[in-house]
Design a protein around this motif. Structure first.
Motif, PDB file in Angstrom:
ATOM      1  N   PHE A  58      15.773  39.269   8.783  1.00  0.00           N
ATOM      2  CA  PHE A  58      16.644  39.774   7.712  1.00  0.00           C
ATOM      3  C   PHE A  58      18.132  39.784   8.065  1.00  0.00           C
ATOM      4  N   TYR A  59      18.503  39.302   9.257  1.00  0.00           N
ATOM      5  CA  TYR A  59      19.924  39.240   9.600  1.00  0.00           C
ATOM      6  C   TYR A  59      20.597  38.213   8.686  1.00  0.00           C
ATOM      7  N   ARG A  60      21.528  38.676   7.884  1.00  0.00           N
ATOM      8  CA  ARG A  60      22.242  37.830   6.925  1.00  0.00           C
ATOM      9  C   ARG A  60      21.278  36.993   6.078  1.00  0.00           C
ATOM     10  N   GLY A  61      20.146  37.595   5.758  1.00  0.00           N
ATOM     11  CA  GLY A  61      19.169  36.953   4.886  1.00  0.00           C
ATOM     12  C   GLY A  61      18.161  36.055   5.592  1.00  0.00           C
ATOM     13  N   PHE A  62      18.225  35.963   6.930  1.00  0.00           N
ATOM     14  CA  PHE A  62      17.269  35.100   7.641  1.00  0.00           C
ATOM     15  C   PHE A  62      15.866  35.673   7.438  1.00  0.00           C
ATOM     16  N   PRO A  63      14.911  34.848   6.974  1.00  0.00           N
ATOM     17  CA  PRO A  63      13.615  35.375   6.540  1.00  0.00           C
ATOM     18  C   PRO A  63      12.545  35.531   7.621  1.00  0.00           C
ATOM     19  N   LYS A  64      12.817  35.124   8.847  1.00  0.00           N
ATOM     20  CA  LYS A  64      11.777  35.133   9.878  1.00  0.00           C
ATOM     21  C   LYS A  64      12.249  35.861  11.128  1.00  0.00           C
ATOM     22  N   SER A  65      11.328  36.063  12.071  1.00  0.00           N
ATOM     23  CA  SER A  65      11.667  36.845  13.260  1.00  0.00           C
ATOM     24  C   SER A  65      12.003  36.004  14.485  1.00  0.00           C
ATOM     25  N   CYS A  66      11.899  34.701  14.369  1.00  0.00           N
ATOM     26  CA  CYS A  66      12.346  33.814  15.446  1.00  0.00           C
ATOM     27  C   CYS A  66      12.834  32.519  14.801  1.00  0.00           C
ATOM     28  N   CYS A  67      13.416  31.658  15.597  1.00  0.00           N
ATOM     29  CA  CYS A  67      13.828  30.339  15.111  1.00  0.00           C
ATOM     30  C   CYS A  67      12.931  29.292  15.764  1.00  0.00           C
ATOM     31  N   THR A  68      12.502  28.326  14.987  1.00  0.00           N
ATOM     32  CA  THR A  68      11.690  27.225  15.505  1.00  0.00           C
ATOM     33  C   THR A  68      12.354  25.917  15.090  1.00  0.00           C
ATOM     34  N   SER A  69      12.999  25.291  16.037  1.00  0.00           N
ATOM     35  CA  SER A  69      13.749  24.067  15.756  1.00  0.00           C
ATOM     36  C   SER A  69      12.985  22.875  16.318  1.00  0.00           C
ATOM     37  N   THR A  70      12.445  22.068  15.432  1.00  0.00           N
ATOM     38  CA  THR A  70      11.620  20.938  15.862  1.00  0.00           C
ATOM     39  C   THR A  70      12.421  19.639  15.877  1.00  0.00           C
ATOM     40  N   ASN A  71      12.140  18.845  16.881  1.00  0.00           N
ATOM     41  CA  ASN A  71      12.671  17.498  17.016  1.00  0.00           C
ATOM     42  C   ASN A  71      14.182  17.416  16.811  1.00  0.00           C
ATOM     43  N   HIS A  72      14.657  16.917  15.692  1.00  0.00           N
ATOM     44  CA  HIS A  72      16.089  16.688  15.488  1.00  0.00           C
ATOM     45  C   HIS A  72      16.839  17.887  14.926  1.00  0.00           C
ATOM     46  N   VAL A  73      16.151  18.994  14.693  1.00  0.00           N
ATOM     47  CA  VAL A  73      16.825  20.212  14.237  1.00  0.00           C
ATOM     48  C   VAL A  73      17.481  20.839  15.473  1.00  0.00           C
ATOM     49  N   VAL A  74      18.799  20.979  15.423  1.00  0.00           N
ATOM     50  CA  VAL A  74      19.534  21.429  16.606  1.00  0.00           C
ATOM     51  C   VAL A  74      19.284  22.901  16.914  1.00  0.00           C
ATOM     52  N   CYS A  75      19.384  23.763  15.910  1.00  0.00           N
ATOM     53  CA  CYS A  75      19.138  25.191  16.149  1.00  0.00           C
ATOM     54  C   CYS A  75      18.875  25.910  14.835  1.00  0.00           C
ATOM     55  N   HIS A  76      18.353  27.116  14.960  1.00  0.00           N
ATOM     56  CA  HIS A  76      18.107  28.027  13.844  1.00  0.00           C
ATOM     57  C   HIS A  76      17.164  27.488  12.776  1.00  0.00           C
ATOM     58  N   GLY A  77      16.178  26.686  13.219  1.00  0.00           N
ATOM     59  CA  GLY A  77      15.144  26.229  12.295  1.00  0.00           C
ATOM     60  C   GLY A  77      14.317  27.411  11.814  1.00  0.00           C
ATOM     61  N   ILE A  78      13.962  27.393  10.552  1.00  0.00           N
ATOM     62  CA  ILE A  78      13.220  28.498   9.955  1.00  0.00           C
ATOM     63  C   ILE A  78      11.723  28.190  10.004  1.00  0.00           C
ATOM     64  N   PRO A  79      10.939  29.079  10.643  1.00  0.00           N
ATOM     65  CA  PRO A  79       9.492  28.870  10.678  1.00  0.00           C
ATOM     66  C   PRO A  79       8.920  28.729   9.268  1.00  0.00           C
ATOM     67  N   SER A  80       7.910  27.860   9.163  1.00  0.00           N
ATOM     68  CA  SER A  80       7.308  27.573   7.862  1.00  0.00           C
ATOM     69  C   SER A  80       5.861  27.143   8.072  1.00  0.00           C
TER      70      SER A  80
END
Length: 148
Positions: A58-80
């Motif tokens: 919920f920090y600034r609207g972030f919907p998840k409790s961790c970041c999961t950045s796969t392959n070419h996603v540099v950072c702050h990927g949203i778990p799905s």
């Protein structure tokens, strides 16, 4: 170290240990077929079970409790519902907040067998991090770390 710094260091260390422990648990489940949402759930539960709060949630609207950045996603990927497949790499970033102090850490995981290119990327980024850590000392400028 002054008393205030010692207390701050110890509390940060506790929070960091919780975040690192969550990544140790992720290491146990990471494989093809696991969703990034499952990783998020595991991190959320681990952090909460250790008396801390997942700072990104919920920090600034972030919907998840961790970041999961796969392959070419540099950072702050949203778990799905994204399912990890053989050859993927995923960076999982966990921040635990305990008693007002943050422990923030991340780790890159290989999903099964990965390409030589991915192996080289993981090795180079790890070596860069370790070289930067080696130059950290009192009075150093932030640019010296980046330059390293």
């Amino acid at each position: 170290m002054s008393v205030d710094y010692k207390e701050a260091f110890e509390k940060t260390k506790v929070a960091g240990s919780i975040a690192a422990g969550a990544l140790d648990e992720v290491n146990k489940i990471i494989k093809p077929g696991v969703s990034t949402e499952q990783i998020d759930k595991l991190c959320y539960e681990y952090v909460n079970d250790h008396g801390a709060y997942s700072a990104p949630l919920f920090y600034r609207g972030f919907p998840k409790s961790c970041c999961t950045s796969t392959n070419h996603v540099v950072c702050h990927g949203i778990p799905s519902k994204k399912i990890l497949k053989e050859g993927d790499i995923v960076n999982v970033d966990v921040t635990a907040l305990k008693h007002g102090w943050h422990g923030d850490t991340s780790r890159t995981f290989k999903v099964g067998n990965v390409s030589i290119k991915a192996e080289k990327l993981i090795k180079a980024t790890y070596e860069s991090m370790m070289k930067a850590i080696a130059v950290v000392k009192d009075g150093i400028h932030l640019g010296d770390i980046g330059s390293t």
